[in-house]
Scaffold this motif. Structure first.
Motif, PDB file in Angstrom:
ATOM      1  N   SER A 247       0.767  -1.229  -0.015  1.00 34.36           N
ATOM      2  CA  SER A 247      -0.028   0.040  -0.175  1.00 34.36           C
ATOM      3  C   SER A 247       0.953   1.241  -0.020  1.00 34.36           C
ATOM      4  N   PRO A 248       1.517   1.436  -1.049  1.00 33.13           N
ATOM      5  CA  PRO A 248       2.351   2.579  -1.202  1.00 33.13           C
ATOM      6  C   PRO A 248       1.500   4.026  -1.174  1.00 33.13           C
ATOM      7  N   GLU A 249       2.112   5.098  -0.677  1.00 28.42           N
ATOM      8  CA  GLU A 249       1.601   6.196  -0.873  1.00 28.42           C
ATOM      9  C   GLU A 249       1.609   6.732  -2.227  1.00 28.42           C
ATOM     10  N   PRO A 250       0.621   7.656  -2.906  1.00 29.58           N
ATOM     11  CA  PRO A 250       1.037   8.186  -4.209  1.00 29.58           C
ATOM     12  C   PRO A 250       2.321   8.647  -4.525  1.00 29.58           C
ATOM     13  N   GLN A 251       2.634   9.677  -3.268  1.00 29.35           N
ATOM     14  CA  GLN A 251       3.954  10.213  -3.582  1.00 29.35           C
ATOM     15  C   GLN A 251       5.282   9.340  -3.918  1.00 29.35           C
ATOM     16  N   GLN A 252       5.199   8.004  -3.031  1.00 34.28           N
ATOM     17  CA  GLN A 252       6.069   7.107  -3.241  1.00 34.28           C
ATOM     18  C   GLN A 252       5.980   6.761  -4.807  1.00 34.28           C
ATOM     19  N   LEU A 253       5.036   6.418  -5.233  1.00 35.88           N
ATOM     20  CA  LEU A 253       5.095   5.962  -6.905  1.00 35.88           C
ATOM     21  C   LEU A 253       5.670   6.973  -7.503  1.00 35.88           C
ATOM     22  N   LEU A 254       5.299   8.121  -7.478  1.00 39.75           N
ATOM     23  CA  LEU A 254       5.432   9.484  -8.308  1.00 39.75           C
ATOM     24  C   LEU A 254       7.006   9.528  -8.201  1.00 39.75           C
ATOM     25  N   HIS A 255       7.648   9.528  -6.986  1.00 40.94           N
ATOM     26  CA  HIS A 255       8.989   9.450  -6.786  1.00 40.94           C
ATOM     27  C   HIS A 255       9.593   8.387  -7.803  1.00 40.94           C
ATOM     28  N   GLN A 256       9.150   6.985  -7.703  1.00 38.39           N
ATOM     29  CA  GLN A 256       9.570   6.194  -8.251  1.00 38.39           C
ATOM     30  C   GLN A 256       9.459   6.203  -9.820  1.00 38.39           C
ATOM     31  N   TYR A 257       8.449   6.840 -10.262  1.00 38.57           N
ATOM     32  CA  TYR A 257       8.306   7.097 -11.553  1.00 38.57           C
ATOM     33  C   TYR A 257       9.508   7.873 -12.250  1.00 38.57           C
ATOM     34  N   LEU A 258       9.485   9.311 -11.382  1.00 38.03           N
ATOM     35  CA  LEU A 258      10.477  10.178 -11.761  1.00 38.03           C
ATOM     36  C   LEU A 258      11.959   9.924 -11.741  1.00 38.03           C
ATOM     37  N   SER A 259      12.173   9.037 -10.716  1.00 42.10           N
ATOM     38  CA  SER A 259      13.492   8.094 -10.602  1.00 42.10           C
ATOM     39  C   SER A 259      14.010   7.212 -11.697  1.00 42.10           C
ATOM     40  N   MET A 260      13.124   6.713 -12.138  1.00 39.60           N
ATOM     41  CA  MET A 260      13.260   5.765 -13.369  1.00 39.60           C
ATOM     42  C   MET A 260      13.577   6.602 -14.547  1.00 39.60           C
ATOM     43  N   CYS A 261      12.752   7.897 -14.594  1.00 44.30           N
ATOM     44  CA  CYS A 261      12.845   8.613 -15.972  1.00 44.30           C
ATOM     45  C   CYS A 261      14.190   9.408 -16.052  1.00 44.30           C
ATOM     46  N   HIS A 262      14.761   9.454 -14.810  1.00 45.46           N
ATOM     47  CA  HIS A 262      16.197  10.332 -14.622  1.00 45.46           C
ATOM     48  C   HIS A 262      17.235   9.474 -14.980  1.00 45.46           C
ATOM     49  N   THR A 263      17.198   8.013 -15.106  1.00 46.79           N
ATOM     50  CA  THR A 263      18.157   7.363 -15.644  1.00 46.79           C
ATOM     51  C   THR A 263      18.213   7.535 -17.222  1.00 46.79           C
ATOM     52  N   LEU A 264      17.125   8.054 -17.860  1.00 46.13           N
ATOM     53  CA  LEU A 264      17.329   8.376 -19.324  1.00 46.13           C
ATOM     54  C   LEU A 264      18.209   9.781 -19.384  1.00 46.13           C
ATOM     55  N   PRO A 265      19.334   9.757 -19.932  1.00 44.79           N
ATOM     56  CA  PRO A 265      20.140  11.034 -20.172  1.00 44.79           C
ATOM     57  C   PRO A 265      19.454  12.208 -20.642  1.00 44.79           C
ATOM     58  N   TYR A 266      18.524  11.968 -21.251  1.00 42.42           N
ATOM     59  CA  TYR A 266      17.854  13.209 -22.138  1.00 42.42           C
ATOM     60  C   TYR A 266      16.594  13.682 -21.396  1.00 42.42           C
TER      61      TYR A 266
END
Length: 467
Positions: A247-266
């Motif tokens: 039962s993750p909080e929405p902020q936790q999932l949003l941070h996960q999404y953005l963190s994964m996007c940050h691995t893309l250099p562009y």
């Protein structure tokens, strides 16, 4: 189009531009309705008085108040004027109404669109990520509204293919989107049902959902491919539930999404349109070009294949030199030149890539501004364009040897990695003798410029910023 050193022409005439979405001058003093679009198919409705003189700074206060964005995050977002032909990030002092009146002139100057397309093009005002906002600060954000806005923009860029990504990325990101929309507690049957209700392109890039469309793909059938993608999303969704405890909080999932996007250099790049020469494969195929998207951010420059959705060349600022040349004769193009280290038959050489684009001047100015901005943030004094990048480049060459740091450019297994072998570049050796082949003629080679004081000229304009 971005870059604080790039600008709108100072004396554009309003006589040639008619924007249907902008109020006439006779009614500008009265309260007017303004639509500010957001990613995720929503918009902010505002009523503004004196629309003709309202600045981006004033508009920003009203939008932040309407969206209840905390005052602690004023630099996270910026206003953009967008259309299918051009995207411009505006500065705080810009007045959107006046820039709308200049839109056709900007299209004539910075695009190759036809007169008919230009006459019918209509810009809209959008509130989206500030291209100069550091990625490191995003993960410090706790406000869910701000995180949602960043998520919707990143998701749009993933699904549209603007951010190329590998299967492990788009599957993980698609599963996170499903968890954010439907919660993390679905079973396998519910997952399949939800995916089919919303359609696959809501979770994976459009080109992935459609497939290559080849003969064998047709034989396999769409249902088989859809089942594979649904299974992949279901597996990734299950991993989310296990890793977050159910039962993750929405902020936790949003941070996960953005963190994964940050691995893309562009991630967070401003994007420009251009073309490059295709490699010569025969007499009949000479002179052909390939459409590319050029992403520029605080980390570097990325040239991407528009059709194939993968990176052709990715360089950090310490790994490149650049310049811009204007047409000398009718029929010539504006060109952005990118110089980087490479190899020819085991011999270290310098390579030059030509990017043909009416936005070359803007790209050059934006690169220059990013280099200066990064130098300033590190405590350096960016007095001249190009100064910060030269020592960094020479230092890297001393550590690893010329060409040695280019190992990453030889990897092609991932869409994120460069494909130098597929580029039609000009190669020359350290003494620069081959540089005389370049057109338009140059006073000095890029190699010479690195050994002496930089001579890049500042773009004599006021900032235009595009994504």
């Amino acid at each position: 189009m971005e870059g604080d050193n790039c600008s709108f022409p100072a004396d554009l005439s309003d006589d040639h531009s008619q924007r249907g979405s902008v109020a006439s001058s006779a009614t500008l003093s009265r309260a007017q309705d303004v639509l500010v679009y957001l990613f995720g198919e929503s918009a902010v409705h505002l009523s503004m008085e004196g629309l003709g003189s309202v600045s981006v700074q004033e508009l920003g206060r009203s939008v932040r108040e309407a969206l209840q964005i905390p005052e602690s995050a004023p630099d996270t977002f910026a206003f953009w004027l967008c259309s299918p032909l051009l995207e411009l990030q505006l500065k705080a002092r810009h007045q959107p109404y006046k820039l709308c009146r200049q839109w056709q002139d900007l299209l004539y100057r910075f695009t190759d669109a036809s007169e008919d397309d230009i006459s019918q093009d209509e810009p809209y005002l959008q509130y989206r990520r500030n291209v100069f906002y550091p990625k490191s600060k995003e993960l410090q954000i706790k406000d869910e509204t701000v995180l949602r806005l960043l998520y919707e923009e990143a998701r749009s860029n993933i699904l549209s293919g603007r951010y190329p990504c590998d299967p492990e990325h788009w599957a993980g990101l698609g599963a996170l989107s499903l968890a954010l929309e439907e919660g993390p507690g679905l079973d396998s049957q519910q997952i399949t049902t939800k995916i089919r209700e919303k359609k696959l392109p809501s979770f994976v890039p459009a080109h992935v959902a459609v497939g290559s469309g080849g003969f064998f793909s047709t034989l396999r059938g769409k249902s088989s491919r859809q089942a594979e993608l649904e299974q992949k999303l279901s597996e990734e969704y299950g991993k989310i539930s296990k890793s977050t405890g159910g039962s993750p909080e929405p902020q936790q999932l949003l941070h996960q999404y953005l963190s994964m996007c940050h691995t893309l250099p562009y991630y967070g790049c401003a994007f420009f349109c251009g073309e490059i020469d295709k490699p010569v494969q025969g007499i009949l195929q000479r002179g052909r070009r390939k459409a590319v998207s050029v992403g520029i951010c605080l980390d570097g420059v990325y040239v991407m294949d528009v059709k194939e959705k993968h990176v052709l060349l990715g360089l950090r600022f310490s790994e490149l030199s650049w310049d811009h040349s204007r047409p000398e004769e009718e029929g010539d193009s504006h060109i952005l030149w990118l110089e980087f280290d490479g190899e020819e038959d085991g011999t270290p050489v310098n390579k030059l890539l030509k990017i043909y684009s009416k936005q070359a001047e803007l790209m050059s100015g934006f690169i220059e501004f990013c280099v200066e901005l990064m130098s300033t943030s590190e405590g350096g004094a960016a007095n001249e364009p190009g100064v910060p990048q030269e020592p960094a480049r020479q230092e890297a060459g001393t550590r690893n040897g010329r060409g040695g740091r280019r190992g990453m450019l030889q990897r092609q297994g991932s869409v994120v990695c460069s494909r130098v072998h597929s580029l039609n570049t000009i190669s020359y050796v350290d003494n620069g003798k081959e540089i005389k082949r370049l057109k338009p003629k140059r006073a000095a080679s890029f190699f010479t410029r690195q050994a002496t004081a930089p001579t890049y000229s500042a773009v004599n304009t006021e900032s235009l910023e595009q994504g």
